[in-house]
Design an enzyme around this catalytic site. Structure first.
Site, PDB file in Angstrom:
ATOM      1  N   ARG A 153       0.850  -1.219   0.000  1.00 21.31           N
ATOM      2  CA  ARG A 153       0.000   0.000   0.000  1.00 21.31           C
ATOM      3  C   ARG A 153       0.870   1.248   0.000  1.00 21.31           C
ATOM      4  O   ARG A 153       0.597   2.221   0.699  1.00 21.31           O
ATOM      5  CB  ARG A 153      -0.926   0.060   1.226  1.00 21.31           C
ATOM      6  CG  ARG A 153      -2.127  -0.848   1.344  1.00 21.31           C
ATOM      7  CD  ARG A 153      -3.047  -0.840   0.158  1.00 21.31           C
ATOM      8  NE  ARG A 153      -2.605  -1.853  -0.776  1.00 21.31           N
ATOM      9  CZ  ARG A 153      -2.770  -3.151  -0.605  1.00 21.31           C
ATOM     10  NH1 ARG A 153      -3.374  -3.590   0.440  1.00 21.31           N
ATOM     11  NH2 ARG A 153      -2.328  -4.016  -1.489  1.00 21.31           N
ATOM     12  N   SER A 187     -10.665   0.243   3.642  1.00 23.78           N
ATOM     13  CA  SER A 187      -9.938   0.035   4.903  1.00 23.78           C
ATOM     14  C   SER A 187      -9.334   1.362   5.349  1.00 23.78           C
ATOM     15  O   SER A 187      -8.669   2.026   4.551  1.00 23.78           O
ATOM     16  CB  SER A 187      -8.808  -0.978   4.702  1.00 23.78           C
ATOM     17  OG  SER A 187      -9.351  -2.201   4.276  1.00 23.78           O
ATOM     18  N   GLU A 230      -4.712   4.581   5.954  1.00 17.91           N
ATOM     19  CA  GLU A 230      -4.475   4.320   4.533  1.00 17.91           C
ATOM     20  C   GLU A 230      -4.871   5.512   3.659  1.00 17.91           C
ATOM     21  O   GLU A 230      -4.116   5.890   2.761  1.00 17.91           O
ATOM     22  CB  GLU A 230      -5.257   3.066   4.127  1.00 17.91           C
ATOM     23  CG  GLU A 230      -4.950   2.594   2.733  1.00 17.91           C
ATOM     24  CD  GLU A 230      -5.777   1.387   2.336  1.00 17.91           C
ATOM     25  OE1 GLU A 230      -5.658   0.327   2.973  1.00 17.91           O
ATOM     26  OE2 GLU A 230      -6.548   1.504   1.372  1.00 17.91           O
TER      27      GLU A 230
END
Ligand SMILES: Cc1cc2nc3c(=O)[nH]c(=O)nc-3n(C[C@H](O)[C@H](O)[C@H](O)COP(=O)(O)OP(=O)(O)OC[C@H]3O[C@@H](n4cnc5c(N)ncnc54)[C@H](O)[C@@H]3O)c2cc1C
Length: 342
Positions: free
Chosen positions: A163, A241, A335
């Site tokens: 990520r 998320s 995130e």
């Protein structure tokens, strides 16, 4: 291609899936790469703060709004040469995945149902169900705002991680114009890399399955968790998320894993389930506070209700981070990008 449209009075809440954020000074909609380059250069030359947005599905937009230009990337187009696709940044990601599955091209089928634009996918190396875009990206064409040049980044230049990428680590520097993917001509998927998906498909991890079956299974799994954008599903009013799975040294992971936290090897380190940590720090599914809280179907997705503010959401996220740190000694990292005005 339509004319470049400049709007005033739009709120960031209308441009983002979390539906928070104040007024935009100038919203500039661009419909091809040339317009995108021109809009960015125009803002930079005039010294107006610039925010580039695709689908707005991975940002927490500020309540104060944006005191400059928001460039909404609406460029479209997919050019196929052999098994390679050059895709315009504004192409909706899930339309692209559906297209590749229909065309018998393997490599992005497990990434079905992820909202947003193709141009944003290299930014956080989008991933799910055992696949990530770093596995198929062969080139990213960018405008480098440091010198205004257009150039092509090879995968090694992109510095992809979990990520993460060089684009994310250098915020505001690179504007993605096109992304090139190298896929495999096959009616079968790439080896299935995620246990939950393999179970749903009735195959072993590492086996392949028909492309269309993988797409269907992923969409079903995602819908069950509120992870497919749907105006009728309040659990999808999120940024997906909210925290990445923390990667920690094995010694730190030990007691947490013993307490029952799912974990995966990550080189010499251990990746822990952020969802489990959030849940076991007192923020199970459906924990609400004012207009924000955890999704009723997935503790890792923070969701908003009408009337929510970014301030309220970020305060809630901070409480989650503090609780996980107090309980497990692990620091969660958000995130989505928390956009800072100016
Ligand atoms: C319900 C839901 C489920 C999700 N599931 C997943 C998932 O499974 N896996 C996953 O990885 N993510 C997931 N996400 C997060 C998100 O969809 C992805 O990160 C997606 O790639 C963001 O695309 P976007 O166009 O909406 O980006 P935006 O939110 O518009 O932008 C995100 C960041 O990228 C930058 N950016 C956008 N376009 C460009 C461009 N052309 N050039 C340079 N920078 C750009 C923005 O400035 C911002 O910093 C989910 C989100 C939601 C709402």
């Amino acid at each position: 291609m339509g004319p470049v449209q400049v709007h005033q009075g739009t709120r960031l809440a209308e441009l983002t899936t979390l539906a928070v954020g104040g007024p935009v000074d100038r919203l500039v909609e661009v419909h091809d790469a040339e317009e995108l380059v021109a809009a960015v250069r125009d803002a930079d030359t005039a010294g107006r703060p610039l925010l580039v947005l695709g689908g707005g599905s991975n940002v927490v937009a500020p309540d104060a709004g944006w005191p400059g230009d928001v460039v909404a990337v609406r460029s479209r187009g997919v050019l196929r040469t052999g098994d390679s696709l050059v895709v315009q940044a504004g192409e909706p990601w899930d339309d692209l995945v559906a297209h590749t599955v229909a065309e018998g091209l393997a490599g992005m089928e497990a990434l079905s149902g992820i909202p947003g634009s193709t141009g944003a996918t290299p930014v956080q190396n989008v991933g799910a169900y055992g696949q990530e875009v770093a596995q198929t990206i062969t080139a990213v064409q960018v405008l480098d705002r440091r010198d205004g040049s257009v150039r092509t980044l090879a995968p090694a230049d992109c510095g992809f991680g979990y990520r993460d990428s060089a684009l994310k680590r250098n915020p505001g520097v690179f504007v993605v114009l096109t992304v090139t993917f190298g896929l495999e001509a096959s009616e079968l998927s790439m080896p299935v890399g995620y246990a939950e998906l393999a179970r749903r498909l009735g195959v072993e991890v590492g086996e392949r399955a028909p492309l269309a079956d993988v797409r269907t299974a992923v969409l079903e799994l995602r819908r069950g968790k509120g992870m497919v954008l749907d105006p009728a599903d309040p659990d999808s009013r999120s940024a997906g998320s909210f925290f990445t799975n923390p990667v920690v040294p094995a010694a730190m992971a030990g007691p947490v894993v013993e307490a029952g936290c799912p974990s995966w090897p990550a080189g010499d380190d251990v990746k822990l389930s952020a969802a489990w940590l959030v849940q076991h720090a007192g923020f199970g599914r459906g924990t609400r506070d004012g207009h924000v809280g955890t999704s009723s179907r997935h503790s890792l997705a923070l969701t908003t209700e009408p009337g929510a503010t970014a301030t309220e959401l970020l305060a809630f996220a901070t409480r989650v981070v503090d609780a996980v740190r107090d309980r497990f000694g692990v620091t969660l990292v958000p995130e989505p990008t928390a956009v800072r005005p100016g």
